[in-house]
Design a protein around this motif. Structure first.
Motif, mmCIF file in Angstrom:
data_model
loop_
_atom_site.group_PDB
_atom_site.id
_atom_site.type_symbol
_atom_site.label_atom_id
_atom_site.label_comp_id
_atom_site.label_asym_id
_atom_site.label_seq_id
_atom_site.Cartn_x
_atom_site.Cartn_y
_atom_site.Cartn_z
ATOM 1 N N MET A 55 0.856 -1.201 0.000
ATOM 2 C CA MET A 55 0.000 0.000 0.000
ATOM 3 C C MET A 55 0.885 1.241 0.000
ATOM 4 O O MET A 55 1.790 1.371 0.825
ATOM 5 C CB MET A 55 -0.890 -0.003 1.235
ATOM 6 C CG MET A 55 -1.936 1.074 1.240
ATOM 7 S SD MET A 55 -3.237 0.727 0.054
ATOM 8 C CE MET A 55 -4.332 2.104 0.375
ATOM 9 N N SER A 56 0.652 2.146 -0.925
ATOM 10 C CA SER A 56 1.440 3.370 -1.019
ATOM 11 C C SER A 56 0.668 4.539 -0.429
ATOM 12 O O SER A 56 -0.558 4.618 -0.553
ATOM 13 C CB SER A 56 1.786 3.676 -2.481
ATOM 14 O OG SER A 56 2.578 2.645 -3.043
ATOM 15 N N ALA A 57 1.395 5.447 0.203
ATOM 16 C CA ALA A 57 0.768 6.621 0.802
ATOM 17 C C ALA A 57 1.645 7.846 0.603
ATOM 18 O O ALA A 57 2.867 7.780 0.785
ATOM 19 C CB ALA A 57 0.527 6.392 2.288
ATOM 20 N N ILE A 58 1.009 8.957 0.213
ATOM 21 C CA ILE A 58 1.672 10.255 0.104
ATOM 22 C C ILE A 58 0.901 11.203 1.015
ATOM 23 O O ILE A 58 -0.278 11.476 0.784
ATOM 24 C CB ILE A 58 1.666 10.778 -1.337
ATOM 25 C CG1 ILE A 58 2.364 9.789 -2.275
ATOM 26 C CG2 ILE A 58 2.344 12.144 -1.410
ATOM 27 C CD1 ILE A 58 2.244 10.156 -3.741
ATOM 28 N N THR A 59 1.572 11.705 2.049
ATOM 29 C CA THR A 59 0.908 12.575 3.017
ATOM 30 C C THR A 59 1.764 13.813 3.260
ATOM 31 O O THR A 59 2.985 13.781 3.092
ATOM 32 C CB THR A 59 0.681 11.841 4.348
ATOM 33 O OG1 THR A 59 1.934 11.308 4.820
ATOM 34 C CG2 THR A 59 -0.301 10.699 4.186
ATOM 35 N N THR A 60 1.116 14.895 3.645
ATOM 36 C CA THR A 60 1.815 16.121 4.015
ATOM 37 C C THR A 60 1.878 16.218 5.531
ATOM 38 O O THR A 60 0.857 16.089 6.211
ATOM 39 C CB THR A 60 1.105 17.356 3.438
ATOM 40 O OG1 THR A 60 1.057 17.237 2.014
ATOM 41 C CG2 THR A 60 1.867 18.629 3.789
ATOM 42 N N LYS A 61 3.086 16.430 6.046
ATOM 43 C CA LYS A 61 3.288 16.508 7.482
ATOM 44 C C LYS A 61 4.077 17.769 7.818
ATOM 45 O O LYS A 61 4.552 18.476 6.924
ATOM 46 C CB LYS A 61 4.028 15.257 7.980
ATOM 47 C CG LYS A 61 3.253 13.954 7.755
ATOM 48 C CD LYS A 61 3.947 12.765 8.395
ATOM 49 C CE LYS A 61 3.116 11.499 8.247
ATOM 50 N NZ LYS A 61 3.753 10.337 8.914
ATOM 51 N N LYS A 62 4.219 18.026 9.114
ATOM 52 C CA LYS A 62 4.940 19.217 9.556
ATOM 53 C C LYS A 62 6.035 18.803 10.529
ATOM 54 O O LYS A 62 5.806 18.054 11.473
ATOM 55 C CB LYS A 62 3.987 20.214 10.217
ATOM 56 C CG LYS A 62 4.639 21.538 10.591
ATOM 57 C CD LYS A 62 3.616 22.562 11.051
ATOM 58 C CE LYS A 62 2.805 23.088 9.890
ATOM 59 N NZ LYS A 62 1.959 24.250 10.289
ATOM 60 N N HIS A 63 7.250 19.309 10.267
ATOM 61 C CA HIS A 63 8.387 19.083 11.155
ATOM 62 C C HIS A 63 8.147 19.814 12.477
ATOM 63 O O HIS A 63 7.388 20.788 12.534
ATOM 64 C CB HIS A 63 9.670 19.582 10.489
ATOM 65 C CG HIS A 63 10.927 19.258 11.212
ATOM 66 N ND1 HIS A 63 11.442 20.049 12.207
ATOM 67 C CD2 HIS A 63 11.786 18.199 11.092
ATOM 68 C CE1 HIS A 63 12.566 19.519 12.648
ATOM 69 N NE2 HIS A 63 12.789 18.392 12.006
ATOM 70 N N ALA A 64 8.802 19.361 13.531
ATOM 71 C CA ALA A 64 8.650 19.996 14.848
ATOM 72 C C ALA A 64 8.978 21.480 14.809
ATOM 73 O O ALA A 64 8.417 22.268 15.585
ATOM 74 C CB ALA A 64 9.532 19.281 15.868
ATOM 75 N N ASN A 65 9.854 21.906 13.894
ATOM 76 C CA ASN A 65 10.218 23.312 13.796
ATOM 77 C C ASN A 65 9.355 24.081 12.797
ATOM 78 O O ASN A 65 9.642 25.243 12.498
ATOM 79 C CB ASN A 65 11.699 23.455 13.433
ATOM 80 C CG ASN A 65 12.590 23.149 14.621
ATOM 81 O OD1 ASN A 65 12.133 23.126 15.762
ATOM 82 N ND2 ASN A 65 13.862 22.899 14.374
ATOM 83 N N GLY A 66 8.318 23.429 12.263
ATOM 84 C CA GLY A 66 7.336 24.150 11.475
ATOM 85 C C GLY A 66 7.372 23.943 9.977
ATOM 86 O O GLY A 66 6.410 24.290 9.283
ATOM 87 N N LEU A 67 8.466 23.407 9.428
ATOM 88 C CA LEU A 67 8.547 23.225 7.987
ATOM 89 C C LEU A 67 7.656 22.068 7.537
ATOM 90 O O LEU A 67 7.675 20.992 8.135
ATOM 91 C CB LEU A 67 9.996 22.958 7.559
ATOM 92 C CG LEU A 67 11.006 24.089 7.752
ATOM 93 C CD1 LEU A 67 12.371 23.660 7.231
ATOM 94 C CD2 LEU A 67 10.549 25.366 7.055
ATOM 95 N N GLU A 68 6.919 22.299 6.467
ATOM 96 C CA GLU A 68 6.070 21.241 5.923
ATOM 97 C C GLU A 68 6.871 20.346 4.975
ATOM 98 O O GLU A 68 7.759 20.826 4.262
ATOM 99 C CB GLU A 68 4.882 21.840 5.172
ATOM 100 C CG GLU A 68 3.817 22.434 6.079
ATOM 101 C CD GLU A 68 2.564 22.787 5.311
ATOM 102 O OE1 GLU A 68 1.470 22.350 5.714
ATOM 103 O OE2 GLU A 68 2.704 23.496 4.299
ATOM 104 N N TYR A 69 6.508 19.070 4.968
ATOM 105 C CA TYR A 69 7.158 18.146 4.050
ATOM 106 C C TYR A 69 6.162 17.111 3.555
ATOM 107 O O TYR A 69 5.106 16.870 4.167
ATOM 108 C CB TYR A 69 8.365 17.461 4.698
ATOM 109 C CG TYR A 69 8.071 16.566 5.880
ATOM 110 C CD1 TYR A 69 7.825 15.193 5.707
ATOM 111 C CD2 TYR A 69 8.051 17.074 7.173
ATOM 112 C CE1 TYR A 69 7.578 14.373 6.802
ATOM 113 C CE2 TYR A 69 7.808 16.258 8.269
ATOM 114 C CZ TYR A 69 7.581 14.907 8.072
ATOM 115 O OH TYR A 69 7.325 14.102 9.156
ATOM 116 N N VAL A 70 6.506 16.510 2.417
ATOM 117 C CA VAL A 70 5.712 15.433 1.841
ATOM 118 C C VAL A 70 6.367 14.117 2.235
ATOM 119 O O VAL A 70 7.554 13.902 1.964
ATOM 120 C CB VAL A 70 5.630 15.562 0.310
ATOM 121 C CG1 VAL A 70 4.803 14.423 -0.282
ATOM 122 C CG2 VAL A 70 5.038 16.909 -0.081
ATOM 123 N N ASN A 71 5.594 13.258 2.878
ATOM 124 C CA ASN A 71 6.095 11.960 3.311
ATOM 125 C C ASN A 71 5.608 10.893 2.335
ATOM 126 O O ASN A 71 4.420 10.797 2.029
ATOM 127 C CB ASN A 71 5.594 11.641 4.721
ATOM 128 C CG ASN A 71 6.302 10.445 5.319
ATOM 129 O OD1 ASN A 71 7.473 10.521 5.668
ATOM 130 N ND2 ASN A 71 5.601 9.323 5.435
#
Length: 282
Positions: free
Chosen positions: A1-17
């Motif tokens: 199963m593949s997943a692409i999600t948007t998350k936020k680093h503890a210091n606030g920067l957003e990233y795509v996981n």
């Protein structure tokens, strides 16, 4: 199963996981910078300094920062080193999950400050194709009626257990400049490391390898006849920001580039794509 999600680093920067049966990856919207990539059942292929604190406005010290629309220092010393793309927030414009892997596309809309540095009507995008290989393509399109010239690099950091045992191969016959001197001719195929190394190669073949105790990393390039090979060694490491004094021993940069006489010259409405592919060879 593949997943692409948007998350936020503890210091606030957003990233795509990205989490798929073939690989895992993280791509930050700031700089469209991939800072983690690990093929299934293999070691990670990118290095990041533990000293980096993922702050807004600073490129992450590791992964693959995008150097654009110039590489290195600009002729105007007040302008940012390696351009401005690596500190801007990019837009994730499309994602696609396929049996062969995941494709993500990002674009950068220039703001008013950017156009002060780069007053040209161009479009820049970056594409990631993720499976057991990491493929990164930096796409430039000239939308104007004037010719545009730029330099650029995909500033890839690789994990090395011990820099003194690393053998970088695939350099025979190329020319390089180092510390403002040269060009020198590379007569042997292999580069070893026992001091600060900062070489800008030209007339370079399309495939190089990094032989490490964990295996061989293969780095290939398309639409690029130049590359940068860099390790700061001991003294320079103590001067770098977001970089531990001992980090030099565990990393090396081998960067797909268009620099020096390999600079990109875009005719009106022309497109150029710089691509690097990275994989474990064995």
């Amino acid at each position: 199963m593949s997943a692409i999600t948007t998350k936020k680093h503890a210091n606030g920067l957003e990233y795509v996981n990205v989490d798929t049966p073939l690989c895992q990856a993280r791509i930050f919207l700031q700089g469209a910078q991939i800072e983690f990539f690990q093929p299934k059942n293999q070691a990670p292929l990118l290095w990041v300094s533990s000293a980096d604190d993922y702050q807004a406005g600073y490129g992450i010290r590791g992964g693959i920062p995008i150097c654009w629309p110039w590489f290195g220092m600009h002729s105007n010393p007040d302008w940012p080193q390696h351009g401005f793309a690596r500190t801007r927030i990019w837009d994730l414009t499309s994602t696609q999950i396929l049996e062969s892997g995941v494709e993500l596309n990002f674009t950068l809309e220039l703001n008013e400050e950017d156009t002060r540095y780069w007053p040209h009507h161009t479009q820049i995008a970056i594409q990631f194709i993720l499976n057991n290989t990491l493929t990164v393509s930096l796409i430039n399109t000239n939308l104007s009626s004037n010719t545009v010239k730029l330099t650029q690099a995909l500033h890839s950091y690789f994990p090395i257990t011990d820099i003194t045992t690393l053998k970088a191969k695939g350099f025979e016959g190329a020319k390089y400049l180092e510390f403002g001197e040269g060009p020198f001719k590379q007569h042997n195929n292999e580069v070893v490391f026992n001091k600060e190394t900062d070489r800008v190669y030209t007339e370079l073949g399309q495939i190089q390898t990094l032989e490490t105790p964990e295996g061989i990393i293969e780095v290939s390039r398309k639409n690029s006849r130049s590359a940068v090979l860099w390790n700061p060694w001991i003294d320079k490491s103590q001067q770098l920001s977001r970089f531990n004094a001992e980090d030099y021993a565990s990393m090396v940069c081998l960067e797909a580039a268009n620099v020096l006489e390999d600079a990109v010259i875009l005719a009106p409405h022309e497109t150029h794509t710089l691509t690097t592919q990275i994989r474990w060879k064995n």
